[in-house]
Design a protein around this motif. Sequence first.
Motif, short mmCIF file in Angstrom:
data_model
loop_
_atom_site.label_atom_id
_atom_site.label_comp_id
_atom_site.label_asym_id
_atom_site.label_seq_id
_atom_site.Cartn_x
_atom_site.Cartn_y
_atom_site.Cartn_z
N PHE A 297 0.92 -1.16 0.09
CA PHE A 297 -0.01 -0.04 -0.03
C PHE A 297 0.61 1.27 -0.11
O PHE A 297 2.16 1.05 0.30
CB PHE A 297 -0.77 0.11 1.21
N GLN A 298 0.13 2.32 -0.41
CA GLN A 298 1.13 3.50 -0.30
C GLN A 298 0.08 4.64 0.31
O GLN A 298 -1.13 4.59 0.30
CB GLN A 298 1.24 4.12 -1.58
N ILE A 299 0.68 5.68 1.15
CA ILE A 299 -0.12 6.57 1.73
C ILE A 299 0.07 7.85 0.99
O ILE A 299 1.20 8.05 0.36
CB ILE A 299 0.53 6.91 3.20
N HIS A 300 -0.84 8.78 0.76
CA HIS A 300 -0.94 9.84 -0.01
C HIS A 300 -1.62 11.24 0.97
O HIS A 300 -2.74 10.96 1.33
CB HIS A 300 -1.55 10.11 -1.37
N GLU A 301 -0.66 11.89 1.20
CA GLU A 301 -1.21 13.27 2.04
C GLU A 301 -1.28 14.56 1.39
O GLU A 301 -0.71 14.72 0.35
CB GLU A 301 -0.34 13.39 3.16
N TYR A 302 -2.28 15.33 1.18
CA TYR A 302 -2.49 16.47 0.68
C TYR A 302 -3.11 17.44 1.80
O TYR A 302 -3.71 17.12 2.71
CB TYR A 302 -3.36 16.50 -0.42
N THR A 303 -3.08 18.79 1.47
CA THR A 303 -3.58 19.71 2.26
C THR A 303 -5.17 19.74 1.83
O THR A 303 -5.52 20.15 0.93
CB THR A 303 -3.00 21.08 2.25
N HIS A 304 -5.74 19.59 3.17
CA HIS A 304 -7.38 19.58 2.91
C HIS A 304 -7.79 20.91 3.17
O HIS A 304 -7.56 21.44 4.10
CB HIS A 304 -8.08 18.55 3.77
N ASP A 305 -8.98 21.48 2.29
CA ASP A 305 -9.39 22.81 2.44
C ASP A 305 -10.77 22.49 3.12
O ASP A 305 -11.83 22.01 2.42
CB ASP A 305 -9.54 23.07 0.95
N PRO A 306 -11.04 23.06 4.12
CA PRO A 306 -12.24 23.04 4.74
C PRO A 306 -13.47 23.44 3.92
O PRO A 306 -14.66 23.07 4.14
CB PRO A 306 -12.03 23.71 6.09
N ALA B 275 -9.84 15.16 -3.15
CA ALA B 275 -8.79 14.30 -2.99
C ALA B 275 -8.30 13.70 -4.45
O ALA B 275 -7.04 13.94 -4.91
CB ALA B 275 -9.29 12.91 -2.45
N ALA B 276 -9.22 13.41 -5.14
CA ALA B 276 -8.75 12.96 -6.72
C ALA B 276 -7.83 14.21 -7.24
O ALA B 276 -7.07 14.05 -8.04
CB ALA B 276 -10.03 12.53 -7.64
N ASP B 277 -8.45 15.40 -7.20
CA ASP B 277 -7.76 16.65 -7.91
C ASP B 277 -6.56 16.68 -6.99
O ASP B 277 -5.42 17.02 -7.89
CB ASP B 277 -8.76 17.89 -7.55
N ALA B 278 -6.46 16.68 -5.93
CA ALA B 278 -5.12 17.14 -5.33
C ALA B 278 -4.17 15.92 -5.25
O ALA B 278 -3.00 16.16 -5.65
CB ALA B 278 -5.20 16.91 -3.50
N LEU B 279 -4.41 14.55 -5.74
CA LEU B 279 -3.60 13.64 -5.98
C LEU B 279 -3.32 13.43 -7.71
O LEU B 279 -2.83 12.37 -8.10
CB LEU B 279 -4.40 12.30 -5.46
N GLY B 280 -4.09 14.19 -8.25
CA GLY B 280 -4.06 14.00 -10.02
C GLY B 280 -4.27 12.86 -10.46
O GLY B 280 -3.78 12.06 -11.47
N GLN B 281 -5.51 12.25 -9.78
CA GLN B 281 -6.18 10.87 -10.36
C GLN B 281 -7.47 10.89 -10.64
O GLN B 281 -8.32 12.03 -10.22
CB GLN B 281 -6.22 9.98 -9.10
#
Length: 157
Positions: free
Chosen positions: A15-24, A33-39
Amino acid sequence: MTPAINVARKARIPFQIHEYTHDPAAASYGLEAADALGQPPERVFKTLLVALNGDPRRLGVAIVPVSGQLDLKAVAAALGAKKASMADPGDAERATGYVVGGISPLGQKKRLPMALDSSAGNFPTLYMSAGRRGLEIEMAAEDLIRLTGAIMAPIGR
């Protein structure tokens, strides 16, 4: 470390962990999440809780792509119920131990019946919440099924 990550580590699955800055202010946690991870949104899955047969104490878990919606009739049938409705957010948080927007199918407080949308088979790996907003875990659908006991069924639309 979240319970979801601990479950994956203990099972010794890839598995892999992917972290991004969440915008409340984000309108959709999953699309964010999809946008932040480019998926593509079809590859990022959201974890939803449903009340089965109108009983708020009888919950089930549905995992569907963030690009679509949950088919309540289909998830009810997949989980052996006559009907399903979206669970109350407070009930979902109490049952899983996670906050809405960060509910992972892994490491939940209670083992609930779970269905994964059959579109998951279209990808080598899936992205889903790792237990908090801004943290995603990536793994193969087969491993998710093995760890959670989920069944694969066409529950999205």
